[in-house]
Design a protein around this motif. Structure first.
Motif, PDB file in Angstrom:
ATOM      1  N   PHE A  78     -18.758 -16.191 -40.818  1.00 56.09           N
ATOM      2  CA  PHE A  78     -19.313 -14.953 -41.212  1.00 56.09           C
ATOM      3  C   PHE A  78     -20.422 -15.053 -42.258  1.00 56.09           C
ATOM      4  O   PHE A  78     -21.337 -14.659 -42.348  1.00 56.09           O
ATOM      5  N   TYR A  79     -19.779 -15.716 -43.363  1.00 54.99           N
ATOM      6  CA  TYR A  79     -20.867 -15.763 -44.461  1.00 54.99           C
ATOM      7  C   TYR A  79     -21.848 -16.759 -44.635  1.00 54.99           C
ATOM      8  O   TYR A  79     -22.903 -16.878 -45.042  1.00 54.99           O
ATOM      9  N   ALA A  80     -21.649 -17.910 -43.838  1.00 56.74           N
ATOM     10  CA  ALA A  80     -22.394 -18.957 -43.468  1.00 56.74           C
ATOM     11  C   ALA A  80     -23.434 -18.553 -42.516  1.00 56.74           C
ATOM     12  O   ALA A  80     -24.708 -19.101 -42.670  1.00 56.74           O
ATOM     13  N   TYR A  81     -23.164 -17.878 -41.690  1.00 59.44           N
ATOM     14  CA  TYR A  81     -24.299 -17.898 -40.386  1.00 59.44           C
ATOM     15  C   TYR A  81     -24.297 -16.290 -40.305  1.00 59.44           C
ATOM     16  O   TYR A  81     -25.290 -15.863 -39.328  1.00 59.44           O
ATOM     17  N   ILE A  82     -23.996 -15.227 -40.762  1.00 59.13           N
ATOM     18  CA  ILE A  82     -23.984 -13.904 -40.334  1.00 59.13           C
ATOM     19  C   ILE A  82     -24.499 -12.966 -41.629  1.00 59.13           C
ATOM     20  O   ILE A  82     -25.362 -12.135 -41.405  1.00 59.13           O
ATOM     21  N   ALA A  83     -23.893 -13.138 -42.713  1.00 57.69           N
ATOM     22  CA  ALA A  83     -23.868 -12.302 -43.922  1.00 57.69           C
ATOM     23  C   ALA A  83     -25.277 -11.899 -44.457  1.00 57.69           C
ATOM     24  O   ALA A  83     -25.861 -10.882 -44.693  1.00 57.69           O
ATOM     25  N   GLN A 117     -28.978 -18.431 -51.153  1.00 59.09           N
ATOM     26  CA  GLN A 117     -27.566 -19.132 -50.974  1.00 59.09           C
ATOM     27  C   GLN A 117     -26.501 -18.181 -51.549  1.00 59.09           C
ATOM     28  O   GLN A 117     -25.639 -18.599 -51.542  1.00 59.09           O
ATOM     29  N   LEU A 118     -26.921 -17.226 -52.313  1.00 60.14           N
ATOM     30  CA  LEU A 118     -25.990 -16.709 -53.098  1.00 60.14           C
ATOM     31  C   LEU A 118     -24.741 -15.820 -52.107  1.00 60.14           C
ATOM     32  O   LEU A 118     -23.878 -15.977 -52.551  1.00 60.14           O
ATOM     33  N   PHE A 119     -24.894 -15.135 -51.152  1.00 58.56           N
ATOM     34  CA  PHE A 119     -23.978 -14.552 -50.291  1.00 58.56           C
ATOM     35  C   PHE A 119     -23.344 -15.668 -49.723  1.00 58.56           C
ATOM     36  O   PHE A 119     -21.960 -15.552 -49.667  1.00 58.56           O
ATOM     37  N   LYS A 120     -24.103 -16.710 -49.317  1.00 57.19           N
ATOM     38  CA  LYS A 120     -23.218 -17.731 -48.703  1.00 57.19           C
ATOM     39  C   LYS A 120     -22.201 -18.413 -49.554  1.00 57.19           C
ATOM     40  O   LYS A 120     -21.028 -18.572 -49.256  1.00 57.19           O
TER      41      LYS A 120
END
Length: 413
Positions: free
Chosen positions: A286-291, A131-134
């Motif tokens: 972007f960060y929740a679903y793609i990154a 979950q770091l990127f999120k």
């Protein structure tokens, strides 16, 4: 796996940190549109605004690594508290609308703004790897949201009470003081995210301060960390090039106020409302679903490459407000997404023992880069207010080039 209660506690602390960030950015962005009032009576006001920005960013050269080291040794919470008090005092300095107090505010606020190394460390402390990127991406979305609410609050306040131009700065400064006092309470009630900090020897702190004032020493420390965390140097270089490019965030108020657009505080507030609102939505999606589902290194390359002509385009819009809004829409879809990707990749290379130090070194070097880009844009703006955007575009192109080298290196490996 952590116990359910532990996970709940961690989630609450994450939201608590987000709240602190949100209010801090609201305060900073709310006062942005009024800063030209402090230097309007001076010759070449755009130069003095640049000097103020340079002071704000330049002092982070020593404050960021120092605060980062302190957060590793004494915990994140004390740094949040100290920083919130510093921001409150800095905002109080804006109440007398005088140029001398403006410069004092920029220095004071710049010192405590070094806490963002601690912010990223604390988020990384309590974020599971998956979950770091999120979580870091949400931090970026929160910052964008603050850029919406801050100018919106200023614009609403000035419009609702029909504040005339000569009194706008003081009214907004009062609002900033009230909000920063709320952040002091939030920082005081934050639960620690870095358990059992080992403490820091006084001599080590003195050494940290002396070392942080030397660019050569900062770079040598980065090289030492590169030996432990391979790939860190390349990420820091990308971050520095990106920092040179994002100088346009600070320059935009000058460009909009004194350039062909001739936007007043209300118009600037409305623009940042749109910019921030759109950025919040795009960044969150972007960060929740793609990154996490893409190659982040390649994404940085393509986003920087596509964003380069957009940055250059800002200098060519003339008096067209419509063109400005079109460009900022594409900005939110490209350039504005890069920061969180670099921070996420960097966070993966840190450990509990040196997380604050690494983020501190990185922010200090960012402070230096911000100082440099502010000096450059100040000089270029004296020639033509449009020229700095050519500089920003070149710097973003450098991000794309560095990202392409990093991708090629990883392929070779």
């Amino acid at each position: 796996m952590p116990e359910p209660n532990q996970r709940t506690s961690r989630d609450f602390r994450l939201y608590h940190i987000y709240a602190i960030i949100l209010i801090d950015v609201i305060v900073g962005s709310a006062v942005g549109p009024i800063l030209p009032e402090f230097v309007r009576g001076l010759q070449k006001p755009q130069l003095w605004l640049a000097v103020g920005t340079a002071l704000f960013l330049g002092v982070q050269l020593f404050s960021a690594p120092l605060l980062g080291k302190l957060s590793d040794g004494y915990g994140r919470r004390p740094i949040f508290i100290i920083s919130s008090i510093g921001t409150f005092l800095a905002d109080c300095l804006l109440l007398p609308v005088r140029v001398g107090f403006y410069f004092a505010n920029r220095i004071s606020d710049g010192v405590t703004n070094g806490m963002y190394a601690t912010v990223r460390s604390s988020i990384t402390d309590i974020s599971p790897k998956d979950q770091l990127f999120k979580n870091l991406g949400i931090e970026g979305a929160i910052i964008s949201l603050g850029f919406v609410i801050g100018p919106a609050a200023s614009g609403l306040l000035l419009t609702t009470f029909d504040i005339v131009e000569g009194h706008q700065a003081k009214v907004v400064a009062i609002m900033a003081v009230v909000l920063s006092s709320v952040n002091m309470i939030l920082s005081w009630t934050l639960r620690e995210t870095h358990p059992n900090p080992p403490g820091v020897d006084v001599s080590a702190l003195k050494s940290e301060l002396v070392q942080s004032l030397s660019v050569h020493t900062l770079w040598r420390r980065l090289m030492d960390k590169e030996k432990q965390h391979r790939g860190l140097k390349q990420l820091v270089l990308m971050q520095l090039a990106l920092t040179l490019a994002v100088g346009y965030y600070f320059y935009f108020v000058t460009f909009a106020s004194f350039g062909e657009l001739h936007m007043d505080a209300k118009a600037i507030s409305y623009f940042f409302m749109y910019f921030g609102g759109l950025s919040v939505v795009i960044s969150y999606v972007f960060y929740a679903y793609i990154a996490d589902r893409i190659n982040q290194q390649k994404a940085i390359f393509w986003l920087a490459l596509l964003g380069t002509p957009i940055l250059g385009g800002y200098g060519l819009i003339g008096t067209s407000v419509f063109s400005l809004y079109v460009l900022v829409t594409f900005d939110c879809l490209t350039f504005s997404l890069i920061q969180g990707l670099i921070e996420g990749l960097m966070a993966r290379l840190t450990t509990d023992e040196d997380r604050g130090e690494i983020f501190g070194i990185n922010q200090a070097l960012q402070g230096l880069a911000s100082f440099v880009t502010t000096i450059v844009l100040g000089i270029l703006s004296l020639v033509d207010l449009r020229l700095p955007f050519a500089w920003f575009a070149v710097c973003l192109a450098a991000v794309a080039w560095l990202a392409s080298r990093r991708v090629g290196t990883h392929k070779a490996i």
